[in-house]
Design a protein around this motif. Structure first.
Motif, PDB file in Angstrom:
ATOM      1  N   ARG A 138      -0.903 -90.458 -20.432  1.00  0.00           N
ATOM      2  CA  ARG A 138      -0.580 -91.824 -20.830  1.00  0.00           C
ATOM      3  C   ARG A 138       0.782 -91.877 -21.506  1.00  0.00           C
ATOM      4  O   ARG A 138       1.629 -92.714 -21.186  1.00  0.00           O
ATOM      5  CB  ARG A 138      -1.669 -92.340 -21.770  1.00  0.00           C
ATOM      6  N   GLU A 139       0.981 -90.950 -22.432  1.00  0.00           N
ATOM      7  CA  GLU A 139       2.263 -90.927 -23.142  1.00  0.00           C
ATOM      8  C   GLU A 139       3.413 -90.673 -22.183  1.00  0.00           C
ATOM      9  O   GLU A 139       4.462 -91.299 -22.266  1.00  0.00           O
ATOM     10  CB  GLU A 139       2.238 -89.840 -24.218  1.00  0.00           C
ATOM     11  N   GLU A 140       3.173 -89.724 -21.281  1.00  0.00           N
ATOM     12  CA  GLU A 140       4.218 -89.360 -20.327  1.00  0.00           C
ATOM     13  C   GLU A 140       4.577 -90.555 -19.451  1.00  0.00           C
ATOM     14  O   GLU A 140       5.747 -90.871 -19.249  1.00  0.00           O
ATOM     15  CB  GLU A 140       3.702 -88.208 -19.461  1.00  0.00           C
ATOM     16  N   LEU A 141       3.546 -91.234 -18.957  1.00  0.00           N
ATOM     17  CA  LEU A 141       3.807 -92.390 -18.095  1.00  0.00           C
ATOM     18  C   LEU A 141       4.515 -93.476 -18.885  1.00  0.00           C
ATOM     19  O   LEU A 141       5.383 -94.166 -18.373  1.00  0.00           O
ATOM     20  CB  LEU A 141       2.506 -92.910 -17.491  1.00  0.00           C
ATOM     21  N   LYS A 142       4.127 -93.616 -20.128  1.00  0.00           N
ATOM     22  CA  LYS A 142       4.779 -94.613 -20.979  1.00  0.00           C
ATOM     23  C   LYS A 142       6.268 -94.299 -21.092  1.00  0.00           C
ATOM     24  O   LYS A 142       7.110 -95.156 -20.899  1.00  0.00           O
ATOM     25  CB  LYS A 142       4.137 -94.613 -22.369  1.00  0.00           C
ATOM     26  N   ARG A 143       6.529 -93.025 -21.359  1.00  0.00           N
ATOM     27  CA  ARG A 143       7.911 -92.604 -21.514  1.00  0.00           C
ATOM     28  C   ARG A 143       8.707 -92.864 -20.231  1.00  0.00           C
ATOM     29  O   ARG A 143       9.797 -93.410 -20.254  1.00  0.00           O
ATOM     30  CB  ARG A 143       7.926 -91.100 -21.805  1.00  0.00           C
TER      31      ARG A 143
ATOM     32  N   ARG B 555       3.897 -87.163 -31.064  1.00  0.00           N
ATOM     33  CA  ARG B 555       5.027 -86.274 -30.893  1.00  0.00           C
ATOM     34  C   ARG B 555       6.230 -86.955 -30.246  1.00  0.00           C
ATOM     35  O   ARG B 555       7.330 -86.468 -30.282  1.00  0.00           O
ATOM     36  CB  ARG B 555       4.614 -85.046 -30.094  1.00  0.00           C
ATOM     37  N   PHE B 556       5.976 -88.050 -29.585  1.00  0.00           N
ATOM     38  CA  PHE B 556       7.104 -88.761 -28.979  1.00  0.00           C
ATOM     39  C   PHE B 556       7.148 -90.179 -29.506  1.00  0.00           C
ATOM     40  O   PHE B 556       6.911 -91.122 -28.765  1.00  0.00           O
ATOM     41  CB  PHE B 556       6.977 -88.794 -27.452  1.00  0.00           C
ATOM     42  N   PRO B 557       7.349 -90.364 -30.776  1.00  0.00           N
ATOM     43  CA  PRO B 557       7.317 -91.733 -31.276  1.00  0.00           C
ATOM     44  C   PRO B 557       8.463 -92.520 -30.656  1.00  0.00           C
ATOM     45  O   PRO B 557       9.598 -92.059 -30.689  1.00  0.00           O
ATOM     46  CB  PRO B 557       7.495 -91.566 -32.780  1.00  0.00           C
ATOM     47  N   SER B 558       8.125 -93.648 -30.076  1.00  0.00           N
ATOM     48  CA  SER B 558       9.178 -94.384 -29.390  1.00  0.00           C
ATOM     49  C   SER B 558       9.990 -95.207 -30.375  1.00  0.00           C
ATOM     50  O   SER B 558      11.049 -95.700 -30.054  1.00  0.00           O
ATOM     51  CB  SER B 558       8.554 -95.290 -28.335  1.00  0.00           C
ATOM     52  N   ASP B 559       9.467 -95.366 -31.590  1.00  0.00           N
ATOM     53  CA  ASP B 559      10.167 -96.234 -32.530  1.00  0.00           C
ATOM     54  C   ASP B 559      10.637 -95.454 -33.762  1.00  0.00           C
ATOM     55  O   ASP B 559      10.877 -96.026 -34.805  1.00  0.00           O
ATOM     56  CB  ASP B 559       9.253 -97.375 -32.945  1.00  0.00           C
ATOM     57  N   ALA B 560      10.725 -94.167 -33.640  1.00  0.00           N
ATOM     58  CA  ALA B 560      11.082 -93.375 -34.807  1.00  0.00           C
ATOM     59  C   ALA B 560      12.513 -93.654 -35.234  1.00  0.00           C
ATOM     60  O   ALA B 560      13.371 -93.961 -34.413  1.00  0.00           O
ATOM     61  CB  ALA B 560      10.938 -91.893 -34.491  1.00  0.00           C
ATOM     62  N   ASP B 561      12.739 -93.551 -36.503  1.00  0.00           N
ATOM     63  CA  ASP B 561      14.097 -93.714 -36.992  1.00  0.00           C
ATOM     64  C   ASP B 561      14.786 -92.370 -36.812  1.00  0.00           C
ATOM     65  O   ASP B 561      14.818 -91.528 -37.687  1.00  0.00           O
ATOM     66  CB  ASP B 561      14.056 -94.126 -38.458  1.00  0.00           C
ATOM     67  N   VAL B 562      15.318 -92.190 -35.619  1.00  0.00           N
ATOM     68  CA  VAL B 562      15.687 -90.853 -35.218  1.00  0.00           C
ATOM     69  C   VAL B 562      16.876 -90.313 -35.975  1.00  0.00           C
ATOM     70  O   VAL B 562      16.984 -89.123 -36.222  1.00  0.00           O
ATOM     71  CB  VAL B 562      15.978 -90.824 -33.713  1.00  0.00           C
TER      72      VAL B 562
END
Lengths: 154, 612
Positions: A138-143, B555-562
C-alpha cells in the motif's frame, strides 16, 4: 520488479470459500431430498461435484494469479475461466486500501485494494499478501502514485 | 448568498402536499369530521413550512476564490467546498411550475460521490445562469494559473452555436424512439383487464378472439410508440448545443427546461450510435460523457448532452469539434472469427428448435416446430454482419472502437482519459485464439458494460494493443504536463517543457542506476531527485522487521519536515531499506523548493533557498 505470486496460503482461503459455496448450492438439493423429491444420494453427489469443481478452480486460480509493478503501471494477470490481464496506470490510482477479512485474519493473510476512477476495473483487489506485505505494498503504491502525479485523474 | 425566497412555499408544498392530502383523507374517513381533517392537513403543511424556513435560513452558498462553498442543513449541518477545477457539469432545470413561480434548480456534478454533489434548490433563473457562467469563468481563470483573464470579466466568452434541432429532426427523433420496455409495461398493465373483458364475450369463435388479440397487440404497439415519441419530443424540444470558450452548453425540453454546461476538457468519451433504420436514412446520435453523473442519474437518456439525431456528417463534425480524432479507418477482427459467430448463432437456434419441439411434444398440438430451423439461412449473414461492424482504430490521440449491428456504437476515447486497460479471454475466445481489450474510462454509461472495447482480435494483436494503449497514455500525460502549467507545485508555476521532461527522464535514470551505488550519489547537474523505482520486495513474504521499540513508525512519511531531519536518522533508515527513505526525503525538498525555473535548477540544493 518481476511478476509476483500470491502467498500459497491464499489457497486455504479460496478452498474454504469453495466449501461454503458448495454447501450453499447443495442445500436446495438436500431440501428436495428432505421433501422426498430427490433420492438420498443426490445431495451428496451434488455437494461432492460442486466441491471438487470449487477446489480445482481455487487451485487453478492460485496458479494463474500474478501481479507486477512495472515502471508506470500495475499489471495483474488472473482468471481461470475468463483470463483477465489488467493494466492499471499508476497515475490513475485514486487511493489504496489494505484490508483483512475474518477468514484472511484466520490464516494470517491480508489483501490490498487499488481504486481507480474507472467504471469497470474501478477496484482491483490483490489477495494473498502477508499483513506486513499488504501495508508495504500500500505504501509503495501510494509513493508511486504520488510520483506518477495524476494531476487530473478524471 | 441565499436561495430565492419563493422557494420556501414551493419546497414546502412539494414535500408535504402528498402527506397533507393523505392525512386529510385518512382523518376524514376516520369519522373525525371535516374540521379536524383540514386541521391535520394544515398542520402537516405548517410543519413543512417551518422546516423550509429553517432550511432557507441555514442554506448559504458562496463563490470564493477557488471553491464554491455550500453551507446547509437544519438538523445535521454540512459545510461543503467544491473546488471549481473539480466541477464536471453545471445543470439547471426548470419544470413548468418552477418556471411559473420563477425558480430554477442548479446541480453541480463532480466525479466523486454517488449523488449530485452540489444541489442548490432553488434560486432565481437569473441567479442560476449567473452561477453557471461564474463557475466557468472562475474555473478557466483558475486553470490559467492566476493569469488575469480580464476579457471575460462579466460577459464571458462569446457563445457560438453548434447545433440546433430542426422540426424535421425533432419529428424523426420522435418517430425513431421506440421503447420496447413500454410494451412490456403496458401489456402487464393491460393483462389485468383480460378476465373482465372475457366475461362479456363468452361465446365467440376462436377466430374472433385471435383477431381481437392481434388488434390489441397492434394497439399496444401503437400506444407505446406514441408515448415514446411524445416523451422524446418533449425531452428534446428546442434542443440547442453551443460552444462558449472551452465549454459546451446545451438547452432542451418542452415542459421541463434543462440547460447545462460541460467543460470540453472534462469529456471522457464520445459515442456515435445508430441503428439500421437511422443508417438507412443517414442519421446518427451523438452522446458526450463526463465523469460527473452518478450511475443511473442521467435517466434512460444517459448523459444529458446528447445530440438526439442529426445527419451522420453533421454528427461527426460536432464530435470533432469536441475531440479532433480525424477520420477513423477501422481494423476488423480476423475473418475466421465469423465462424465463431456462426457457431454461436447456430447453437442458439438449436436451442430454440429444441424448445419448440419440447412444447409441441408436451402439448401434442402439432405445431410445426421445425419451421424455426429455416432461420438457419439467416445465420451466415448475421455472423458476417456482426464481424463487419466490429473494429478499432488507433488515432493520433484517440482510440476509436466500433461494435454492434442492431445498435451500433462508435466510441471515441482520448488516450489521456484511459483509466485501466483490461485484456480478457473467455474459454471460448481461447479456443479461437482471440481476446478482447477494454479501455475503461471514468464515464458513466460504461457501467452498463458498454465500454470502448476491441472484441475478438488475435491474441498477439491484443497484447500489442494493450501495451500501445499504456504507452500512449503515458505519452499523452507527458504532453499534458509539458504543455500546460506545472501545477503540482503549489500555485502552478510555469516550468518549461524541458524541465518537465527532464523530471520524467530523471526518475527513469534513478530507477536504472539504483542497482549500483551510483543511485546514492547526488547527480551533479540536478537537484537530488526522489527515487521512485519499484523495489524488488516480494509482498507475499513477511517484511524485514525494523525494531522501533514500542512505537509504530512510518518509514516513508510523505509530510515529514525533511529539512530538519537529523542525518543520523537518515543513515539508519537507509541501512534497512536500501535508500528509499533518503531519496524520498530529498524529493520532498525539491518539490517544496518549488523553483521550477529550468535555468536555475542546475545549481539548486537545499541551501540555495534562503538566498532567493
Amino acid at each position: 520488479m518481476t511478476a509476483q505470486r500470491l502467498h500459497p496460503r491464499v489457497r486455504v482461503v479460496w478452498v474454504l470459500r469453495a466449501v461454503l459455496a458448495a454447501a450453499i448450492l447443495a442445500a436446495p438439493v438436500a431440501g428436495a431430498h428432505y421433501l422426498g423429491y430427490a433420492p438420498r444420494w443426490a445431495p451428496v453427489v451434488a455437494g461432492a461435484v460442486l466441491l471438487a469443481l470449487g477446489v480445482v478452480h481455487a487451485l487453478l486460480r492460485y496458479r494463474r494469479w500474478s501481479y507486477e509493478i512495472r515502471e508506470d503501471a500495475l499489471y495483474l494477470d488472473r482468471g481461470v475461466i475468463t483470463q483477465v490481464r489488467t493494466t492499471v496506470p499508476l497515475v490513475r490510482i485514486q487511493h489504496v486500501d489494505s484490508r483483512r477479512g475474518p477468514v484472511e485474519r484466520g490464516v494470517g493473510l491480508a489483501s490490498c485494494v487499488v481504486y481507480t476512477a474507472g467504471s469497470r476495473g474501478a477496484d482491483v483487489r490483490i489477495p494473498g499478501l502477508t499483513p506486513d506485505g499488504a501495508s508495504d505494498l500500500r505504501e509503495e503504491l501510494k509513493r508511486l502514485a504520488i510520483r506518477a502525479d495524476g494531476e487530473d485523474a478524471v | 448568498m441565499k436561495l430565492a425566497p419563493q422557494s420556501i412555499p414551493y419546497r414546502a408544498l412539494q414535500k408535504a402536499a402528498g402527506v397533507a392530502v393523505v392525512l386529510f383523507f385518512v382523518v376524514n374517513d376516520g369519522g373525525w369530521g371535516f374540521p379536524v381533517a383540514a386541521g391535520a392537513g394544515l398542520a402537516a403543511l405548517l410543519v413543512a413550512g417551518a422546516y423550509e424556513v429553517a432550511y432557507y435560513r441555514r442554506f448559504e452558498y458562496e463563490l470564493t476564490e477557488n471553491t464554491l462553498d455550500i453551507r446547509s442543513g437544519v438538523i445535521s449541518r454540512r459545510e461543503r467546498e467544491i473546488p471549481y477545477r473539480r466541477i464536471q457539469n453545471v445543470d439547471v432545470s426548470r419544470s413548468v411550475i418552477q418556471r411559473a413561480i420563477g425558480v430554477a434548480a442548479v446541480d453541480l456534478e463532480t466525479a466523486g460521490g454517488s449523488s449530485t454533489e452540489g444541489s442548490i434548490r432553488f434560486v432565481t433563473p437569473a441567479e442560476a445562469t449567473r452561477l453557471q457562467r461564474e463557475v466557468q469563468r472562475r474555473k478557466s481563470a483558475d486553470s490559467a494559473a492566476g493569469g488575469s483573464d480580464a476579457s471575460g470579466e462579466s460577459t464571458g466568452p462569446v457563445e457560438e452555436d453548434l447545433f440546433a434541432i430542426s422540426p424535421r429532426e425533432l419529428a424523426l427523433v420522435g418517430a425513431l424512439s421506440f421503447d420496447g420496455r413500454l410494451i412490456g409495461l403496458l401489456a402487464f398493465a393491460g393483462s389485468g383487464s383480460i378476465p373482465v373483458v372475457s366475461g362479456y364475450l363468452p361465446d365467440v369463435s376462436a377466430l374472433a378472439l385471435s383477431a381481437v388479440a392481434v388488434a390489441a397487440a397492434g394497439a399496444l404497439f401503437l400506444v407505446s410508440w406514441a408515448i415514446g415519441a411524445a416523451v422524446s419530443f418533449s425531452n428534446y424540444y428546442g434542443f440547442r448545443l453551443s460552444r462558449a470558450g472551452d465549454e459546451l452548453r446545451y438547452e432542451r425540453g418542452l415542459f421541463r427546461r434543462y440547460s447545462g454546461s460541460i467543460p470540453t476538457e472534462k469529456v471522457q468519451t464520445l459515442t456515435v450510435s445508430d441503428n439500421p433504420a437511422k443508417r438507412a436514412l443517414g442519421y446518427a446520435t451523438l452522446s458526450i460523457e463526463t465523469a460527473g453523473y452518478a450511475p443511473g442519474q442521467g435517466g434512460e437518456y444517459g448523459s444529458e448532452a446528447a445530440v438526439p439525431i442529426a445527419r451522420v456528417g453533421r454528427v461527426y463534425d460536432l464530435a470533432r469539434e469536441v475531440e479532433s480524432f480525424g477520420e477513423p479507418s477501422f481494423r476488423r477482427p480476423p475473418r475466421r472469427i465469423r465462424w465463431r459467430y456462426a457457431f454461436r448463432y447456430a447453437l442458439l437456434l438449436a436451442v430454440l428448435v429444441g424448445v419448440a419441439f419440447a412444447v409441441d411434444w408436451y402439448l401434442a398440438a402439432g405445431i410445426p416446430w421445425y419451421a424455426s430451423a429455416a432461420l438457419l439461412l439467416a445465420v451466415p449473414p448475421a455472423a458476417h454482419l456482426k464481424w463487419k461492424h466490429r473494429g478499432y482504430w488507433l488515432g493520433e490521440d484517440h482510440l476509436v472502437t466500433r461494435n454492434g449491428f442492431w445498435s451500433r456504437s462508435v466510441r471515441v476515447v482520448p488516450y489521456y482519459r484511459i483509466q485501466t486497460v483490461i485484456d480478457s479471454r473467455s474459454v471460448f475466445q481461447r479456443r479461437w485464439d482471440v481476446a478482447t481489450v477494454v479501455a475503461d474510462t471514468a464515464g458513466t454509461s460504461s457501467l452498463t458494460g458498454s465500454d470502448a472495447a476491441a472484441v475478438d482480435f488475435d491474441v498477439e494483436e491484443v497484447e500489442e494493443l494493450q501495451s500501445t494503449l499504456g504507452d500512449r497514455l503515458q505519452e499523452a500525460l507527458r504532453d499534458r504536463r509539458s504543455g500546460g502549467s506545472f501545477e503540482w507545485l503549489e500555485g502552478g508555476r510555469e516550468t518549461g517543457a524541458e524541465g518537465a521532461e527532464d523530471d520524467v527522464e530523471d526518475a527513469g535514470d534513478a530507477a536504472g542506476s539504483l542497482d549500483g551505488d551510483a543511485g546514492r550519489e547526488v547527480p551533479d547537474e540536478e537537484a537530488v531527485r526522489p527515487d521512485f523505482s519499484a523495489s524488488n520486495r516480494d509482498y507475499s513474504e513477511p517484511a524485514e522487521r525494523v525494531d522501533t521499540g514500542e512505537y509504530a513508525v512510518d518509514r516513508f512519511p510523505s509530510d515529514a519536515d525533511v529539512a530538519n531531519r537529523p542525518d543520523g536518522e537518515e543513515g539508519s533508515t537507509d541501512a534497512v531499506d536500501g535508500g528509499d527513505g533518503h531519496d524520498d526525503a530529498d524529493g520532498g525538498d525539491a518539490a517544496k523548493e518549488g523553483d521550477g525555473d529550468p535555468d536555475d535548477s542546475g545549481e539548486t540544493g537545499v541551501d540555495d533557498d534562503p538566498a532567493r
